[in-house]
Design a protein around this motif. Sequence first.
Motif, short mmCIF file in Angstrom:
data_model
loop_
_atom_site.label_atom_id
_atom_site.label_comp_id
_atom_site.label_asym_id
_atom_site.label_seq_id
_atom_site.Cartn_x
_atom_site.Cartn_y
_atom_site.Cartn_z
N MET A 1 44.61 -37.93 69.44
CA MET A 1 46.00 -38.31 69.42
C MET A 1 46.75 -37.47 70.44
O MET A 1 46.70 -36.25 70.41
CB MET A 1 46.56 -38.09 68.02
N ALA A 2 47.42 -38.13 71.35
CA ALA A 2 48.18 -37.42 72.38
C ALA A 2 49.56 -37.04 71.84
O ALA A 2 50.26 -37.86 71.27
CB ALA A 2 48.32 -38.29 73.61
N ILE A 3 49.90 -35.81 72.04
CA ILE A 3 51.22 -35.29 71.64
C ILE A 3 51.99 -34.99 72.92
O ILE A 3 51.49 -34.28 73.80
CB ILE A 3 51.08 -34.00 70.81
N ASN A 4 53.20 -35.50 73.01
CA ASN A 4 53.97 -35.21 74.21
C ASN A 4 54.78 -33.92 74.02
O ASN A 4 54.98 -33.46 72.90
CB ASN A 4 54.86 -36.39 74.62
N LYS A 5 55.21 -33.34 75.11
CA LYS A 5 55.91 -32.05 75.06
C LYS A 5 57.24 -32.15 74.32
O LYS A 5 57.68 -31.18 73.71
CB LYS A 5 56.09 -31.50 76.46
N HIS A 6 57.86 -33.33 74.34
CA HIS A 6 59.12 -33.51 73.63
C HIS A 6 58.92 -33.28 72.12
O HIS A 6 59.75 -32.64 71.47
CB HIS A 6 59.68 -34.91 73.89
N ASP A 7 57.79 -33.78 71.57
CA ASP A 7 57.50 -33.56 70.16
C ASP A 7 57.26 -32.09 69.85
O ASP A 7 57.64 -31.58 68.80
CB ASP A 7 56.29 -34.39 69.72
N LEU A 8 56.60 -31.40 70.79
CA LEU A 8 56.39 -29.96 70.60
C LEU A 8 57.72 -29.21 70.59
O LEU A 8 57.94 -28.32 69.76
CB LEU A 8 55.50 -29.41 71.71
N ILE A 9 58.59 -29.56 71.49
CA ILE A 9 59.90 -28.91 71.55
C ILE A 9 60.68 -29.16 70.27
O ILE A 9 61.33 -28.26 69.73
CB ILE A 9 60.67 -29.37 72.80
N LYS A 10 60.60 -30.40 69.75
CA LYS A 10 61.29 -30.71 68.49
C LYS A 10 60.77 -29.83 67.36
O LYS A 10 61.55 -29.32 66.55
CB LYS A 10 61.11 -32.18 68.14
N LEU A 11 59.46 -29.63 67.31
CA LEU A 11 58.88 -28.76 66.29
C LEU A 11 59.37 -27.32 66.44
O LEU A 11 59.71 -26.66 65.45
CB LEU A 11 57.35 -28.77 66.39
N ILE A 12 59.37 -26.83 67.65
CA ILE A 12 59.81 -25.46 67.91
C ILE A 12 61.26 -25.28 67.48
O ILE A 12 61.63 -24.27 66.88
CB ILE A 12 59.60 -25.08 69.39
N GLU A 13 62.09 -26.28 67.75
CA GLU A 13 63.49 -26.19 67.37
C GLU A 13 63.69 -26.17 65.86
O GLU A 13 64.67 -25.65 65.36
CB GLU A 13 64.28 -27.33 68.01
N LEU A 14 62.74 -26.71 65.10
CA LEU A 14 62.82 -26.72 63.65
C LEU A 14 62.37 -25.42 63.00
O LEU A 14 62.63 -25.18 61.83
CB LEU A 14 61.98 -27.88 63.08
N LEU A 15 61.69 -24.58 63.77
CA LEU A 15 61.16 -23.34 63.20
C LEU A 15 62.27 -22.41 62.72
O LEU A 15 63.28 -22.24 63.40
CB LEU A 15 60.33 -22.58 64.25
N PRO A 16 62.05 -21.77 61.57
CA PRO A 16 62.99 -20.72 61.17
C PRO A 16 62.82 -19.52 62.09
O PRO A 16 61.74 -19.31 62.67
CB PRO A 16 62.57 -20.39 59.74
N ASN A 17 63.86 -18.75 62.27
CA ASN A 17 63.82 -17.61 63.21
C ASN A 17 62.65 -16.67 62.95
O ASN A 17 62.06 -16.14 63.90
CB ASN A 17 65.13 -16.84 63.17
N GLU A 18 62.30 -16.46 61.69
CA GLU A 18 61.22 -15.52 61.39
C GLU A 18 59.85 -16.01 61.84
O GLU A 18 58.89 -15.24 61.91
CB GLU A 18 61.19 -15.15 59.90
N ALA A 19 59.74 -17.29 62.20
CA ALA A 19 58.47 -17.83 62.68
C ALA A 19 58.38 -17.85 64.20
O ALA A 19 57.32 -18.16 64.75
CB ALA A 19 58.26 -19.24 62.13
N ASN A 20 59.46 -17.51 64.88
CA ASN A 20 59.48 -17.59 66.35
C ASN A 20 58.41 -16.73 67.00
O ASN A 20 57.74 -17.18 67.94
CB ASN A 20 60.85 -17.21 66.90
N GLN A 21 58.23 -15.51 66.54
CA GLN A 21 57.25 -14.63 67.16
C GLN A 21 55.83 -15.17 66.99
O GLN A 21 55.04 -15.18 67.94
CB GLN A 21 57.34 -13.21 66.59
#
Length: 83
Positions: A1-21
Amino acid sequence: MAINKHDLIKLIELLPNEANQSAFDFLKYLSIRHRPDWDEIALMEPDDIPLSVEEERQLRERSEFISWEEAMDELNLPVDIKS
């Protein structure tokens, strides 16, 4: 299954701050072109970076595996992301 970078960015934006690192570290790991094998890792000098509170917690836990759904729930992320 191909995942585009837009979907990855959406996931990153949903992360809580404590998961950023953790997310940053994992993405950095994935971007390495040459990943060392176990023999190369064994020859490396250990770093002097202390473990984070989360890493300490993970080391104390007995569980070695959690499902995708459990991981997403722990991070308060939706399991099925729609475009």
